[in-house]
Scaffold this motif. Structure first.
Motif, PDB file in Angstrom:
ATOM      1  N   TRP A  60       0.874  -1.197   0.000  1.00  0.00           N
ATOM      2  CA  TRP A  60       0.000   0.000   0.000  1.00  0.00           C
ATOM      3  C   TRP A  60       0.896   1.227   0.000  1.00  0.00           C
ATOM      4  O   TRP A  60       1.896   1.270   0.726  1.00  0.00           O
ATOM      5  N   TYR A  86      -1.560  11.043   2.925  1.00  0.00           N
ATOM      6  CA  TYR A  86      -2.563  11.592   3.843  1.00  0.00           C
ATOM      7  C   TYR A  86      -2.265  13.086   3.952  1.00  0.00           C
ATOM      8  O   TYR A  86      -1.142  13.484   4.293  1.00  0.00           O
ATOM      9  N   ALA A 141      -8.583   2.183   2.499  1.00  0.00           N
ATOM     10  CA  ALA A 141      -7.888   2.541   3.743  1.00  0.00           C
ATOM     11  C   ALA A 141      -8.720   3.508   4.573  1.00  0.00           C
ATOM     12  O   ALA A 141      -9.703   4.085   4.088  1.00  0.00           O
ATOM     13  N   ILE A 192      -7.317  10.479  10.015  1.00  0.00           N
ATOM     14  CA  ILE A 192      -6.434  10.123  11.132  1.00  0.00           C
ATOM     15  C   ILE A 192      -6.191  11.400  11.951  1.00  0.00           C
ATOM     16  O   ILE A 192      -5.855  12.449  11.389  1.00  0.00           O
ATOM     17  N   LYS A 198      -2.108  10.387  16.253  1.00  0.00           N
ATOM     18  CA  LYS A 198      -2.628   9.019  16.300  1.00  0.00           C
ATOM     19  C   LYS A 198      -1.991   8.154  15.207  1.00  0.00           C
ATOM     20  O   LYS A 198      -1.756   8.617  14.080  1.00  0.00           O
ATOM     21  N   GLY A 199      -1.777   6.883  15.544  1.00  0.00           N
ATOM     22  CA  GLY A 199      -1.203   5.952  14.575  1.00  0.00           C
ATOM     23  C   GLY A 199       0.200   6.391  14.156  1.00  0.00           C
ATOM     24  O   GLY A 199       0.770   7.344  14.706  1.00  0.00           O
ATOM     25  N   VAL A 200       0.731   5.688  13.169  1.00  0.00           N
ATOM     26  CA  VAL A 200       2.078   6.021  12.689  1.00  0.00           C
ATOM     27  C   VAL A 200       2.035   7.348  11.922  1.00  0.00           C
ATOM     28  O   VAL A 200       2.904   8.212  12.079  1.00  0.00           O
ATOM     29  N   CYS A 201       0.967   7.515  11.122  1.00  0.00           N
ATOM     30  CA  CYS A 201       0.858   8.739  10.309  1.00  0.00           C
ATOM     31  C   CYS A 201       0.706   9.973  11.188  1.00  0.00           C
ATOM     32  O   CYS A 201       1.399  10.982  10.994  1.00  0.00           O
ATOM     33  N   HIS A 251      -0.870   1.865  16.641  1.00  0.00           N
ATOM     34  CA  HIS A 251      -0.894   1.661  15.187  1.00  0.00           C
ATOM     35  C   HIS A 251      -2.331   1.488  14.704  1.00  0.00           C
ATOM     36  O   HIS A 251      -3.134   0.779  15.337  1.00  0.00           O
ATOM     37  N   ILE A 252      -2.665   2.130  13.589  1.00  0.00           N
ATOM     38  CA  ILE A 252      -4.018   2.019  13.034  1.00  0.00           C
ATOM     39  C   ILE A 252      -3.973   0.973  11.920  1.00  0.00           C
ATOM     40  O   ILE A 252      -3.296   1.177  10.900  1.00  0.00           O
ATOM     41  N   CYS A 311      -5.349  -0.517   8.975  1.00  0.00           N
ATOM     42  CA  CYS A 311      -6.329  -0.415   7.889  1.00  0.00           C
ATOM     43  C   CYS A 311      -6.488  -1.779   7.234  1.00  0.00           C
ATOM     44  O   CYS A 311      -7.522  -2.091   6.679  1.00  0.00           O
ATOM     45  N   GLU A 367       5.975  -0.694   8.122  1.00  0.00           N
ATOM     46  CA  GLU A 367       5.488   0.573   7.580  1.00  0.00           C
ATOM     47  C   GLU A 367       6.556   1.653   7.667  1.00  0.00           C
ATOM     48  O   GLU A 367       7.379   1.632   8.581  1.00  0.00           O
ATOM     49  N   ASP A 373       2.585   7.473   3.277  1.00  0.00           N
ATOM     50  CA  ASP A 373       2.553   6.236   4.066  1.00  0.00           C
ATOM     51  C   ASP A 373       2.815   5.067   3.121  1.00  0.00           C
ATOM     52  O   ASP A 373       2.174   4.955   2.068  1.00  0.00           O
ATOM     53  N   ASP A 376       3.181   0.836   3.199  1.00  0.00           N
ATOM     54  CA  ASP A 376       2.996  -0.370   4.007  1.00  0.00           C
ATOM     55  C   ASP A 376       3.509  -1.587   3.253  1.00  0.00           C
ATOM     56  O   ASP A 376       3.378  -1.672   2.028  1.00  0.00           O
TER      57      ASP A 376
HETATM   58  N1  SME Z   1      -1.208   2.327   9.591  1.00  0.00           N
HETATM   59  C1  SME Z   1      -1.397   3.737   9.481  1.00  0.00           C
HETATM   60  C2  SME Z   1      -2.788   4.077   8.984  1.00  0.00           C
HETATM   61  C3  SME Z   1      -2.897   4.193   7.513  1.00  0.00           C
HETATM   62  S1  SME Z   1      -2.973   2.732   6.703  1.00  0.00           S
HETATM   63  O1  SME Z   1      -1.870   1.864   7.073  1.00  0.00           O
HETATM   64  C4  SME Z   1      -3.067   2.890   5.075  1.00  0.00           C
HETATM   65  C5  SME Z   1      -1.151   4.419  10.817  1.00  0.00           C
HETATM   66  O2  SME Z   1      -0.995   3.739  11.842  1.00  0.00           O
HETATM   67  O3  SME Z   1      -1.103   5.640  10.842  1.00  0.00           O
END
Ligand code: SME
Length: 160
Positions: free
Chosen positions: A53, A57, A74, A78, A82-85, A106-107, A109, A116, A132, A134
């Motif tokens: 992926w 974003y 996806a 976000i 929050k999350g990696v992004c 980690h989010i 999707c 990532e 991003d 993945d």
């Molecule tokens: N994993 C990402 C979210 C976006 S998806 O992987 C496309 C995150 O933790 O920010």
């Protein structure tokens, strides 16, 4: 603009990036529309590097909103931090995650995503968007990816 990418047959990741990056620069030269350019950049990266992926974003007000991407559907929004992004946005730096299950918050999707890398692009010193990428393989990103994708972000910044 180029109509077809020249993709290195080499399995060497650095060689493939080295051939790809000048083509990305050409691909966006003379085209002012950022959605068109981000779409082609995502496609060029997916096609050449075979990522699971890859996508953008974009910072819109207080959230990251899904932009042009290649891969499975996806998460669309976000929050900051929050999350990696969201963490890359907050910390204004590239984040490499060798194992997403070990990254707090980690989010997911897609459950297929295992590792990532997220890189920010800046406008006037502020994060304007993140890229991003993945992989469905653990520990798939290293300094070669970081250095090459940071070059892509510098090209992206010239479009902002
Ligand atoms: N994993 C990402 C979210 C976006 S998806 O992987 C496309 C995150 O933790 O920010």
């Amino acid at each position: 603009m180029a109509e077809e990418l020249i993709i290195a047959a080499s399995t060497n990741k650095k060689e493939r990036y080295d051939i790809l990056i000048p083509q990305i620069e050409l691909l966006v030269t003379g085209e002012p529309d950022i959605i068109a350019n981000f779409s082609n950049i995502a496609a060029a990266l997916k096609q050449t590097m075979n990522f699971f992926w890859v996508g953008f974003y974009i910072v819109k007000h207080d959230q990251l909103v899904l932009g042009p991407f290649q891969g499975p559907i996806a998460c669309t929004r976000i929050n900051f931090g929050k999350g990696v992004c969201g963490t890359s946005w907050k910390e204004k730096k590239t984040i490499v995650v060798p194992n997403v299950d070990e990254f707090p918050g980690h989010i997911a999707c897609s459950s297929a995503s295992k590792s990532e890398i997220v890189l920010p692009a800046f406008k006037n010193g502020e994060v304007a968007l993140v890229l991003d990428v993945d992989s469905n393989v653990l520990n798939d990103f290293d300094d070669t990816d970081r250095e090459a994708l940071e070059k892509v972000m510098r090209i992206v910044e010239k479009l902002l």
